[in-house]
Design an enzyme around this catalytic site. Structure first.
Site, PDB file in Angstrom:
ATOM      1  N   ILE B 468      18.992  -3.880  -2.285  1.00  0.00           N
ATOM      2  CA  ILE B 468      19.262  -3.423  -3.647  1.00  0.00           C
ATOM      3  C   ILE B 468      18.328  -2.284  -4.037  1.00  0.00           C
ATOM      4  O   ILE B 468      18.117  -2.007  -5.213  1.00  0.00           O
ATOM      5  CB  ILE B 468      19.177  -4.599  -4.650  1.00  0.00           C
ATOM      6  CG1 ILE B 468      17.850  -5.365  -4.495  1.00  0.00           C
ATOM      7  CG2 ILE B 468      20.341  -5.532  -4.469  1.00  0.00           C
ATOM      8  CD1 ILE B 468      17.671  -6.494  -5.512  1.00  0.00           C
ATOM      9  N   GLY B 469      17.788  -1.647  -3.012  1.00  0.00           N
ATOM     10  CA  GLY B 469      16.876  -0.542  -3.270  1.00  0.00           C
ATOM     11  C   GLY B 469      15.453  -0.900  -2.885  1.00  0.00           C
ATOM     12  O   GLY B 469      14.524  -0.100  -2.983  1.00  0.00           O
ATOM     13  N   THR B 470      15.295  -2.140  -2.415  1.00  0.00           N
ATOM     14  CA  THR B 470      13.962  -2.659  -2.134  1.00  0.00           C
ATOM     15  C   THR B 470      13.379  -2.103  -0.844  1.00  0.00           C
ATOM     16  O   THR B 470      12.172  -2.117  -0.656  1.00  0.00           O
ATOM     17  CB  THR B 470      14.052  -4.189  -1.987  1.00  0.00           C
ATOM     18  OG1 THR B 470      15.170  -4.473  -1.151  1.00  0.00           O
ATOM     19  CG2 THR B 470      14.274  -4.851  -3.315  1.00  0.00           C
ATOM     20  N   GLN B 641       7.948  -0.843  -4.778  1.00  0.00           N
ATOM     21  CA  GLN B 641       8.381  -2.041  -5.495  1.00  0.00           C
ATOM     22  C   GLN B 641       7.410  -2.361  -6.628  1.00  0.00           C
ATOM     23  O   GLN B 641       7.810  -2.675  -7.744  1.00  0.00           O
ATOM     24  CB  GLN B 641       8.445  -3.249  -4.545  1.00  0.00           C
ATOM     25  CG  GLN B 641       9.681  -3.277  -3.684  1.00  0.00           C
ATOM     26  CD  GLN B 641      10.931  -3.375  -4.525  1.00  0.00           C
ATOM     27  OE1 GLN B 641      11.129  -4.336  -5.245  1.00  0.00           O
ATOM     28  NE2 GLN B 641      11.766  -2.364  -4.476  1.00  0.00           N
ATOM     29  N   GLY B 707       9.011  -8.258  -4.395  1.00  0.00           N
ATOM     30  CA  GLY B 707      10.023  -7.755  -5.330  1.00  0.00           C
ATOM     31  C   GLY B 707       9.744  -8.077  -6.781  1.00  0.00           C
ATOM     32  O   GLY B 707      10.164  -7.340  -7.669  1.00  0.00           O
ATOM     33  N   GLU B 708       9.061  -9.153  -7.045  1.00  0.00           N
ATOM     34  CA  GLU B 708       8.940  -9.595  -8.428  1.00  0.00           C
ATOM     35  C   GLU B 708       7.515  -9.694  -8.964  1.00  0.00           C
ATOM     36  O   GLU B 708       7.279  -9.521 -10.160  1.00  0.00           O
ATOM     37  CB  GLU B 708       9.667 -10.950  -8.583  1.00  0.00           C
ATOM     38  CG  GLU B 708      11.172 -10.747  -8.608  1.00  0.00           C
ATOM     39  CD  GLU B 708      11.974 -11.967  -8.206  1.00  0.00           C
ATOM     40  OE1 GLU B 708      11.758 -12.463  -7.087  1.00  0.00           O
ATOM     41  OE2 GLU B 708      12.795 -12.425  -9.001  1.00  0.00           O
TER      42      GLU B 708
END
Ligand SMILES: Cc1cc2nc3c(=O)[nH]c(=O)nc-3n(C[C@H](O)[C@H](O)[C@H](O)COP(=O)(O)OP(=O)(O)OC[C@H]3O[C@@H](n4cnc5c(N)ncnc54)[C@H](O)[C@@H]3O)c2cc1C
Ligand code: SF4
Lengths: 327, 745
Positions: B468-470, B641, B707-708
Site C-alpha cells: 500500500i506504499g509501504t 514510513q 507501519g504504525e
C-alpha cells in the site's frame, strides 16, 4: 457532466454578445472555480463563453498615475509584476497568500472577483442553502459555521467572500472597469460586492452577463503595508481572518490609514469612519486596538465562529504593528 | 558479502514504474467494452426512500441500467455471506438491500452508462423522495446510551483492570483529571476507491480492486455472488495509499461485480473524493483520564475511560484504553471502554487504530502529572519504566524503549529544556517542547510464498500480499536476494494476485514479518536445492561439498574456506539439466514464543512547537522520532514510513477533522480544501532514529514492523509541547488557533 455549448470569444464585444444571447450562459476564465462548481452540480450552465483569448492580459500604467490590471492577467503574473511588487506590495502579498502556485498560474484577476463562497453547504447540493437555491434555507446559521461571517450577516446567509486579492483591492480603493450591453462603466471596489441581505444568491452588484475588463489601482501608494492571513494550515487554506493594512505616518502620528478585513463578511470589510477616527493618532498598540474594537463593534458570532471576533481584533493590531516594521 | 541487502537503505524497486506512470491502479485497467458506474449518494442520515425516480436518467441514450433497492434481488440473506476478514460483530452493510437509510451519503443507486461523463450526468438526474427519521450522529450528545463493547471483532480484547485505582487516586498526593475529545477522521489516500471488473463467458471475473488483501476481496465476492474461487481472480498490483481503508471490501466492489454479472460485460466503479467520506472513518471518541502519583514520582493509579462510536448495524471496536495499562509500571489500573451506536457508517481501522486515539489523552495526562510533581516529563516516564508487560507480567521479547528515550532526547537536545511552561520564547513566538511514548503490537500472521529460480540465475518470488506504499515490493526483493545470495537485479518479487500463494491482509504492521518470513523460508528451500546440486555436481570447484561448507553470494556458490573456488548457480543448473527450481513455503508465528512473550514495538517522540502568543497559530518546527522495531530491513523505506506517520500525527494534532453537522447528520467538510491535511509548509524537520534492537524470538527475521508505531505518540507529544509553550492544555483535537487562545473549546 451535463452537456453545454462553448464559444471561445476573441474580442470583448463578441464575448458580451455571446453571453447575453445564450440561455443560462456563464463566462469561464481560468476555470479554477467554475469548473469545480460544475463538477459538484452547483453551477449547471448551458453555455460557456471562454474569455481566455480576450486581449485583456496587460498590466499597464494609467493616465492618472495608477496601474491597470487586465481582467485576464493571471494572479501569478499580477503578483510578480514589477510595478505591483514595487508600488502595491500589499496586493502582491495578498495574492501570494492565496491558493497555491498552480492555482495562481490559472486563476485570473477577473475570476478572482467572482469566485464564490467556500461555505461547505453551498458546495453540497444535498443540503439547504439560500445562496445556491433561494428560499431553501441556510444550513450554516444553526449548523457548522466555523468559517462563516461575523459582520454584515443576514438571517438568510452568513457566508464569507473567500478572496485574498479582493481584500487588498478593497483596502487600496481600487476601481473595477465593466462592460455590458449598456456600455462601459466603473464601479468603486467598495460597491462591487454586496452583503447577503434577503438576496444571498447575489454576490455582487453587477448583472449577469456583465464583463469585468480590468481593475484600476489608484495613483496613491503605501509603503507601510501588511497582509496578514490567519488560516488553519500554513498554506493552501482560505482565511479564517485576514487583514490588509496600509498606513502612512507623519511626524509620529497617523497621516493615512486604510484597512480591509477578509474572512469575516460577505464582502471585503471596510470601515472608513473607523479609519478616519485614527488620523492624527499615535501608532500605538492601544490605538490599533481601538480601531479594531470600533470596526468589530457590530460583529455577531454564531455557535462555532465567535472566536473570529477577538481573533480579528488581534489580527488588526498585529497587521499594523508589522506594517510599521516594514522598510 | 555482495548479496547482503538486509539492513541497507534501498530505493524502491517499483519506484521507476510509479514515477513513469507504468504502475497501474484499479481504475486504470483497460477492458474491451468497458462501461462505467457512478454511485448516487443518499442525502439524509436516517429514514427511508419513499420513491426513487430513475426515468429521466434511464431515458438518456447510452445509459444501460440503474441499480437500486427496487431491482436488485436474489442475493444471499445471511450476514455470514457478507462478512470479511476484518468485519466486526454485527451485520455488514449491503447496498440496495431495502429502502432503509442508515447513514448520510449511503449509496442508493448505481448508474451504469457507456461513458463516465454520461453516467455522472445521469446520476444527477435520479430523483429521490425520502421519509426522514430523527437521527443521532454526535457521540458527545449520546453518552447516556453507551454500552459495553461486545467481544467478537477479531483481535478485540476487553480491557482488564487491576488493583484499586479509585482508592489509590483518593489517597494520592498528586493527581490530575481531564476529559478529551477527538473528532472523526476519514481515509483520504491519493487514490480513491475503485474497482474494474472484466467479465468473461461463464461468469468468470477478473477484478482489479483497490484493496489491502486480494484474498479477502475474493472471498467476499464469491460468498456474496455465489461464485467459485476458480472463477474470481482478484488483482491489486499497486495501491495508492490505504492505511486501513482497503482492509474491508468497500461498496464499489459489490457494485462493480453486481453490474458486471448482470450486464455481462466489463464495468468500472470509482468513488469520488466526496464519496470517500461516505464509508468507514476513524471514530470520534470521548475519553476521561485520572492519574495519580506519590511525591517520589511513582505512578499510583491510572484510570482511563473511553467512549467510542459505532454504527447501528455493526459493533466496531478498538483497543483504545488497554495500552494505558501497560505503558508504565502501575499497580492500580482501571480501564473502561464503551460503545455508542450512532446513525453513521461503521467506523474502520485507520493507521494504529485505537492506539492513536488513546495515546494522546493518556500521554497528555502523564505530562500533566509530571508538571504537578514538578518533574521533567522524561524523568517521570523513566521513573515508572515498565521492564515487563504490565498486563499479565510477561517479559517482552525485546524492548529498547530506554534507548529510544536516550537517543531521541540527545538528538533533540531535551536536556536544554526549561521545565516551566511559557519559559522559552523567540519574539512573539512561544516555544514549547513536549514528548510522548508509543507502543504497538509486533504481530505475525500465517503467510505463503513461492520462489522460482530459473537456469539463467533469475529468481521470481511471489505472494498474494499487497504494497500500500509501504515498500513491500522492495523489502521482499531484498530478503529474497540476500537469502539466496543473488544480485538484487536478478530478483523479481510480485504480489497482489489471488493466483499467487495466499497472504494475509496488509494491516497491523505485520507484512514485513509475515510475508517476509514466508519469502525467506521459500528462498531457503530453493537454496537447499541449489546446494544439493552443488554437492552432486561433477568436476566443479564445489563437487562433493556439503551445504555447511558452502555459501552462495552474488549468484555464485563458493567454498567457505576458499571463496575463490566458485561456480555460478546457472552453470550448476545447466550441468544438472534442471530448468528451474520451484519451492513453496508457509510461515507462521512461533506458538510457544507467543505464549511466553509480549511482542511490541516502541517509540519515543520529541516535538517542538512555536506558538504565536497573541494569534494562537502553532507550527511544529521539529520532531525527533526514535523507534525500536527490531531489525530494520530497509532504513530508507522504513524511514519513509516513520516520516509519513509523523506527518499524519502532525495532521491529527493540528488540522485533521471530519466535521459532523448535527442537524443534517452529515460530515460536511467532505473535500480536500476543507478537510485539512498538512501541506509542505506545515512540515519542518523530522528526524527518524532506529535504535538497535535484537530480537530472536519474534520471528526468524527479527522484524517487528514499522507501519504504525510512528504515528501513535505524535499528537500527544505536540499537545504537550503546546502546553509547555502556552501553559494552556488543549484537550480537544485538532489544536486550532481558537482553542490555543481559549476562545473556543
Ligand atoms: C483549492 C483552491 C484553493 C483556493 N485558495 C484560495 C485562497 O486561499 N485565496 C483566494 O483568494 N482564492 C483561492 N482560490 C480561488 C481562486 O483564487 C479562484 O478560483 C480564482 O481566482 C478564480 O479565477 P478563474 O480565472 O479561475 O475564474 P473562473 O473559475 O474561470 O471563473 C469564476 C467565475 O468568474 C466569472 N468570471 C471570470 N472572469 C470574469 C470576467 N472577466 N468578468 C466577469 N465574470 C468573470 C466566471 O463566469 C465564473 O462565474 C482557491 C481555489 C481553489 C480551487
Ligand atoms: S451561509 Fe449562505 S452559502 Fe452558506 S448555507 Fe447559508 S445561505 Fe448557503
Amino acid at each position: 457532466m451535463n452537456s453545454f455549448s462553448y464559444l471561445r470569444a476573441v474580442n470583448v464585444a463578441d464575448a458580451v454578445e455571446d453571453i447575453n444571447t445564450k440561455n443560462k450562459a456563464k463566462f469561464i476564465a481560468g476555470g479554477t472555480n467554475i469548473l469545480d462548481l460544475m463538477k459538484v452540480n452547483v453551477e449547471r450552465p448551458e453555455h460557456l463563453t471562454d474569455l481566455t483569448r480576450l486581449p485583456l492580459t496587460e498590466i499597464q500604467n494609467t493616465e492618472d498615475g495608477g496601474l491597470r490590471l487586465g481582467a485576464l492577467a493571471t494572479n501569478a503574473v499580477t503578483a510578480w509584476n514589477e510595478q505591483v511588487q514595487q508600488r502595491y506590495p500589499l496586493l502582491a502579498k495578498a495574492i501570494l497568500a492565496g491558493a497555491s502556485a498552480q492555482l495562481r498560474n490559472m486563476a485570473t484577476n477577473g475570476g478572482n472577483l467572482f469566485q464564490r463562497t467556500r461555505c461547505y453547504y453551498f458546495y453540497d447540493t444535498a443540503t439547504p442553502c439560500n445562496k445556491r437555491e433561494p428560499g431553501s434555507g441556510c444550513s450554516a446559521i444553526n449548523g457548522y459555521n466555523r468559517i462563516h461571517a461575523v459582520l454584515g450577516t443576514s438571517e438568510h446567509c452568513i457566508a464569507t467572500h473567500p478572496s485574498d486579492m479582493c481584500v487588498a483591492l478593497a483596502a487600496l480603493d481600487a476601481k473595477v472597469n465593466v462592460t455590458g450591453t449598456k456600455g462601459d462603466w466603473v464601479v468603486d471596489f467598495a460597491d462591487f460586492h454586496r452583503l447577503p441581505g434577503d438576496q444571498p444568491e447575489l454576490d455582487n452588484n453587477l448583472q449577469p452577463g456583465d464583463l469585468v475588463t480590468s481593475i484600476d489601482l489608484p495613483a496613491k501608494t503605501f509603503s507601510k503595508v501588511q497582509y496578514l492571513k490567519l488560516r488553519d494550515r500554513q498554506s493552501y487554506a482560505f482565511a479564517i481572518v485576514s487583514v490588509a493594512a496600509a498606513i502612512e505616518l507623519e511626524g509620529g502620528t497617523i497621516k493615512e490609514i486604510q484597512m480591509a478585513l477578509g474572512g469575516v463578511a460577505h464582502k471585503p470589510w471596510r470601515d472608513k469612519s473607523a479609519e478616519a477616527m485614527m488620523i492624527g493618532k499615535t501608532p500605538t498598540k492601544e490605538n490599533f486596538r481601538l480601531l479594531a474594537e470600533t470596526v468589530l463593534a457590530t460583529a455577531k458570532g454564531y455557535s462555532y465562529n465567535s472566536f473570529k471576533i477577538e481573533l480579528a481584533k488581534r489580527a488588526i493590531v498585529r497587521a499594523f504593528t508589522e506594517a510599521l516594521q516594514a522598510v | 558479502m555482495k548479496s547482503n541487502y538486509i539492513g541497507k537503505p534501498t530505493s524502491r524497486v517499483d519506484g521507476p514504474l510509479k514515477v513513469t506512470g507504468q504502475a497501474k491502479y484499479a481504475a486504470e485497467f483497460a477492458a474491451d467494452g468497458l462501461v462505467y458506474g457512478v454511485v448516487v449518494s443518499g442525502e439524509i442520515a436516517k429514514g427511508s426512500i419513499k420513491n426513487i425516480d430513475v426515468k429521466e436518467a434511464l431515458s438518456l441514450k447510452g445509459v444501460l441500467k440503474i441499480f437500486t433497492h427496487e431491482n436488485v434481488s436474489g442475493l444471499p440473506w445471511f450476514d455470514k455471506n457478507y462478512k470479511d476478514q476484518d468485519s466486526p460483530a454485527g451485520s455488514p452493510f449491503r447496498p440496495f438491500q431495502d429502502n432503509k437509510i442508515m447513514f448520510s451519503m449511503q449509496p442508493i443507486a448505481l448508474v451504469v452508462a457507456e461513458t463516465f461523463e454520461l453516467a455522472r450526468y445521469a446520476a444527477s438526474l435520479v430523483k429521490v423522495e425520502y421519509k426522514e427519521d430523527k437521527h443521532e450522529t454526535v457521540l458527545m450528545d449520546h453518552l447516556d446510551k453507551a454500552k459495553k463493547a461486545p467481544k467478537g471483532k477479531v483481535g478485540f480484547e476487553e480491557p482488564k483492570s487491576r488493583g484499586n485505582a479509585g482508592d489509590a487516586f483518593k489517597a494520592a498526593e498528586f493527581k490530575v483529571e481531564g476529559e478529551y475529545l477527538h473528532s472523526a477522521e476519514h481515509h483520504n489516500p491519493l487514490e480513491m476507491h475503485a474497482t474494474t471488473v472484466v467479465w468473461e463467458d461463464g461468469d468468470k471475473l477478473t477484478v482489479y480492486d483497490k484493496t489491502q488483501g486480494v484474498f479477502n476481496c475474493q472471498q467476499y465476492i464469491t460468498k456474496v455472488f455465489g461464485l467459485s474461487t476458480d472463477d474470481v481472480r482478484v488483482l491489486s498490483p499497486f495501491v495508492g495509499g490505504a492505511f486501513g481503508s482497503g482492509l474491508r471490501p468497500q461498496y464499489q466492489v459489490f457494485m462493480a461485480v453486481l453490474a458486471s454479472l448482470e450486464l455481462k460485460r466489463a464495468v468500472r466503479v470509482s468513488l469520488t473524493r466526496q464519496q470517500m467520506f461516505s464509508f468507514g472513518h476513524r471514530p470520534s471518541s470521548v475519553q476521561r483520564l485520572a492519574l495519580s502519583a506519590s511525591a517520589d514520582g511513582t505512578l499510583q493509579s491510572v484510570k482511563h475511560e473511553a467512549f467510542g462510536e459505532t454504527s447501528r448495524f455493526e459493533d466496531y471496536t478498538e483497543i483504545i484504553v488497554n495500552w494505558s495499562g501497560t505503558m508504565y509500571k502501575c499497580e492500580n489500573v482501571e480501564l473502561k471502554y464503551d460503545l455508542v451506536k450512532l446513525d453513521v457508517f461503521s467506523p474502520l481501522d485507520m493507521r494504529a487504530p485505537g492506539a492513536v486515539t488513546g495515546n494522546h489523552p493518556f500521554e497528555s495526562a502523564i505530562d500533566e502529572l509530571a508538571y504537578a510533581l514538578k518533574m521533567d516529563p522524561l524523568a517521570f516516564r523513566l521513573r515508572n519504566y515498565a521492564e515487563e508487560d504490565q498486563m499479565g507480567g510477561r517479559p517482552y521479547s525485546s524492548k529498547e524503549l530506554k534507548a529510544c528515550y536516550t537517543q531521541g532526547a540527545a538528538k533533540f537536545g531535551w536536556d536544554k529544556r526549561s521545565i516551566e511552561p511559557r519559559s522559552m520564547r523567540d519574539g512573539n513566538q512561544l516555544i514549547g517542547w513536549g514528548m510522548g511514548t508509543a507502543a504497538w503490537d509486533a504481530q505475525q500472521m500465517l503467510a505463503n510464498a513461492k520462489a522460482v529460480l530459473s537456469a539463467d540465475g533469475k529468481l521470481f518470488v511471489s505472494s498474494g500480499a499487497s504494497d500500500i506504499g509501504t515498500g513491500t515490493y522492495t523489502i521482499m526483493t531484498q530478503i529474497a536476494a540476500e537469502t539466496l545470495g543473488l544480485a538484487i537485479e536478478d530478483v523479481t518479487f510480485k504480489l497482489g494476485d489471488t493466483n499467487m500463494p495466499e497472504a494475509p491482509l496488509q494491516g497491523g504492521s505485520w507484512t514485513a514479518a509475515s510475508v517476509g518470513s514466508a519469502v525467506k523460508a521459500g528462498c531457503e528451500a530453493v537454496k537447499a536445492q541449489v546446494l544439493k546440486l552443488a554437492k552432486k555436481s561433477k568436476k566443479t570447484p564445489v563437487s562433493g561439498e556439503s551445504a555447511d561448507d558452502l555459501i552462495i553470494d552474488d549468484g555464485y556458490v563458493l567454498l567457505k574456506k576458499d571463496p575463490s573456488s566458485k561456480i555460478s548457480i546457472s552453470e550448476l543448473m545447466k550441468q544438472a539439466e534442471v530448468g528451474s527450481i520451484e519451492e513453496k513455503a508457509m510461515s507462521g508465528p512461533n506458538p510457544i514464543n507467543k505464549l511466553k512473550y509480549t511482542f511490541n514495538t516502541h517509540a519515543a517522540v520529541f516535538a517542538e512547537v512555536k506558538v504565536d502568543e497573541e494569534l494562537g497559530t502553532a507550527i511544529v518546527s521539529r520532531v525527533v522520532c526514535a523507534v525500536a522495531a527490531g531489525k530494520i530491513i530497509n532504513p530508507k523505506t522504513a524511514g519513509s514510513q516513520i516520516k509519513g506517520a509523523v506527518v499524519w500525527g502532525i495532521s491529527k494534532a493540528l488540522e485533521e477533522e471530519s466535521m459532523m453537522d448535527k442537524n443534517l447528520g452529515r460530515f460536511i467538510n467532505h473535500d480536500l480544501y476543507e478537510y485539512h491535511i498538512p501541506v509542505n509548509k506545515d512540515i519542518n524537520d523530522i528526524d527518524v532514529i532506529f535504535v538497535e534492537e535484537h530480537d530472536d524470538k519474534v520471528n526468524p527475521l527479527g522484524v517487528k514492523g514499522v507501519g504504525e508505531i510512528g504515528i501513535i505518540a505524535v499528537a500527544g507529544a505536540i499537545a504537550n509541547a503546546v502546553f509547555h509553550a502556552t501553559g494552556h492544555r488543549v484537550r480537544n483535537l485538532p489544536i486550532t488557533m481558537d482553542k490555543v487562545l481559549g476562545l473556543s473549546e
